[in-house]
Design a protein around this motif. Structure first.
Motif, PDB file in Angstrom:
ATOM      1  N   ARG A   1       0.834  -1.203   0.000  1.00  0.00           N
ATOM      2  CA  ARG A   1       0.000   0.000   0.000  1.00  0.00           C
ATOM      3  C   ARG A   1       0.867   1.250   0.000  1.00  0.00           C
ATOM      4  N   ARG A   2       1.982   1.211   0.726  1.00  0.00           N
ATOM      5  CA  ARG A   2       2.891   2.366   0.726  1.00  0.00           C
ATOM      6  C   ARG A   2       3.472   2.581  -0.671  1.00  0.00           C
ATOM      7  N   GLN A   3       3.784   1.488  -1.373  1.00  0.00           N
ATOM      8  CA  GLN A   3       4.266   1.605  -2.755  1.00  0.00           C
ATOM      9  C   GLN A   3       3.227   2.308  -3.625  1.00  0.00           C
ATOM     10  N   ALA A   4       1.971   1.923  -3.453  1.00  0.00           N
ATOM     11  CA  ALA A   4       0.895   2.546  -4.245  1.00  0.00           C
ATOM     12  C   ALA A   4       0.778   4.022  -3.901  1.00  0.00           C
ATOM     13  N   PHE A   5       0.835   4.373  -2.613  1.00  0.00           N
ATOM     14  CA  PHE A   5       0.751   5.781  -2.201  1.00  0.00           C
ATOM     15  C   PHE A   5       1.886   6.594  -2.806  1.00  0.00           C
ATOM     16  N   GLU A   6       3.102   6.049  -2.751  1.00  0.00           N
ATOM     17  CA  GLU A   6       4.263   6.767  -3.293  1.00  0.00           C
ATOM     18  C   GLU A   6       4.171   6.885  -4.808  1.00  0.00           C
ATOM     19  N   ARG A   7       3.759   5.817  -5.475  1.00  0.00           N
ATOM     20  CA  ARG A   7       3.591   5.863  -6.935  1.00  0.00           C
ATOM     21  C   ARG A   7       2.583   6.949  -7.323  1.00  0.00           C
ATOM     22  N   ASP A   8       1.481   7.030  -6.577  1.00  0.00           N
ATOM     23  CA  ASP A   8       0.424   8.001  -6.872  1.00  0.00           C
ATOM     24  C   ASP A   8       0.691   9.363  -6.220  1.00  0.00           C
TER      25      ASP A   8
END
Length: 126
Positions: free
Chosen positions: A50-57
């Motif tokens: 989820r942190r990866q998704a937040f950082e990507r977005d």
């Protein structure tokens, strides 16, 4: 005349068999019992994903464009939303490309109503 003694009941009271207990705790307990994949949300692997998704977005809600700057239950806190509901399908659950950053407000209103409507129409199952 003799006194009557109290007779203990032969049948214990039982929980209702129809429906389930009210309240958020009872709802969560029911979901954990019937949907074992919910445990995936409590793993460090999920936290990293989820942190990866937040950082990507870049912590921007992909539905409203709002910056997800809140914490906890704030309406603008970030939520990792599965674009296609996984319903226990591990490949959909763990797919970074199936996760988008949204605000809690969007997740708890717009997305939940979309999912309920789709389930009612039979698009995604139960």
């Amino acid at each position: 005349m003799a006194k009557l003694k109290t007779i203990s009941p032969l049948v214990d009271t039982i929980k209702p068999l129809v429906g389930r207990a009210k309240g958020e705790k009872a709802r969560d307990h029911h979901r954990r019992q019937t949907q074992p994949w919910r445990a995936w949300y409590n793993t460090s692997r999920w936290e990293r994903l989820r942190r990866q998704a937040f950082e990507r977005d870049m912590y921007i809600c992909q539905r409203s464009g709002e910056i997800c700057a809140g914490t906890g239950n704030d309406p603008n806190s970030p939520v990792a939303n599965h674009v296609t509901p996984h319903h226990g399908d591990a490949s959909l659950f763990w797919d970074l490309n199936n996760i988008e950053t949204v605000t809690k407000r969007i997740h708890d209103s717009l997305i939940q109503s979309e999912e309920r409507r789709a389930a009612a129409e039979g698009q995604w199952g139960a």
